[in-house]
Design a protein around this motif. Structure first.
Motif, PDB file in Angstrom:
ATOM      1  N   UNK A 104       0.578  -1.024   0.189  1.00  0.00           N
ATOM      2  CA  UNK A 104       0.067  -0.001  -0.039  1.00  0.00           C
ATOM      3  C   UNK A 104       0.998   1.278   0.089  1.00  0.00           C
ATOM      4  N   UNK A 105       1.898   1.314   0.982  1.00  0.00           N
ATOM      5  CA  UNK A 105       2.859   2.448   0.810  1.00  0.00           C
ATOM      6  C   UNK A 105       3.450   2.450  -0.447  1.00  0.00           C
ATOM      7  N   UNK A 106       3.810   1.703  -0.977  1.00  0.00           N
ATOM      8  CA  UNK A 106       4.848   1.660  -2.241  1.00  0.00           C
ATOM      9  C   UNK A 106       3.822   2.387  -3.505  1.00  0.00           C
ATOM     10  N   UNK A 107       2.748   1.937  -3.325  1.00  0.00           N
ATOM     11  CA  UNK A 107       1.638   2.684  -4.365  1.00  0.00           C
ATOM     12  C   UNK A 107       1.658   4.055  -4.180  1.00  0.00           C
ATOM     13  N   UNK A 108       1.620   4.552  -3.042  1.00  0.00           N
ATOM     14  CA  UNK A 108       1.628   5.878  -2.644  1.00  0.00           C
ATOM     15  C   UNK A 108       3.060   6.632  -2.894  1.00  0.00           C
ATOM     16  N   UNK A 109       4.048   5.992  -2.635  1.00  0.00           N
ATOM     17  CA  UNK A 109       5.303   6.381  -2.730  1.00  0.00           C
ATOM     18  C   UNK A 109       5.777   6.507  -4.325  1.00  0.00           C
TER      19      UNK A 109
END
Length: 187
Positions: A104-109
């Motif tokens: 999830x974080x990697x998508x935002x990053x």
């Protein structure tokens, strides 16, 4: 310069192996027969160990890395470090499995990178806002303008966000809370 490489940290291991090369794998894997890790993945990953090159007597070895290799390692670990910071702020649920949180974080990053943000502080500000106001917060016109200005180097993203009118942030928060409530009711 001396650096500490966390060989056994599954978040860092793939980049260390990729940057350091086969000679380091040989040294690292003495006397290991199989090395498995998960890191940011839900599936098990394996490090190939060449049995012919295994030596039973493990000892110390030194490793010299170029500045380019160190930069590559730092860039690989940046998302993990930022995610940890956001977890410390309470924006990411630390009770979820790491692989789910990381994906999830990697998508935002990745969205921040697609915008052209490169400074760590700007990436941090973008990711914080994506958790506070929803993943699609950057589709709002004033927010888009602020991001473009930061990318153009006019000011930091945080400074640009401070110029966005308060009603924009309130509307984003209200919409985010409505979506979250709707999702909770569906569950």
């Amino acid at each position: 310069m001396q650096v500490l490489l966390r060989w056994f940290d599954p978040r860092s291991l793939p980049s260390i192996v990729g940057v350091a090369g086969q000679a380091v794998i040989v040294e690292l894997t003495r006397p290991i027969a199989t090395w498995m890790y998960r890191g940011g993945s839900s599936e098990w990953r394996y490090i190939a160990i060449d049995e012919r090159l295994r030596i039973e007597d493990a000892g110390q070895f030194s490793l010299s890395l170029s500045q380019r290799q160190l930069d590559t390692l730092e860039k690989h670990d940046e998302p993990h470090a930022l995610m940890s910071e956001l977890s410390d702020l309470g924006l990411i649920d630390a009770n979820q499995p790491y692989a789910i949180r990381y994906r999830d974080f990697l998508h935002r990053y990745g969205r921040a990178i697609q915008w052209g943000l490169a400074l760590r502080a700007d990436l941090h500000a973008f990711c914080v806002a994506s958790y506070q106001y929803g993943e699609a917060f950057d589709r709002q016109g004033e927010i888009r303008s602020a991001i473009r200005s930061a990318v153009a180097g006019e000011a930091s993203l945080l400074q640009e966000f401070e110029l966005v009118p308060a009603y924009v942030w309130r509307d984003l928060m209200r919409d985010f809370e409505k979506r979250a409530k709707s999702i909770d009711e569906q569950d």
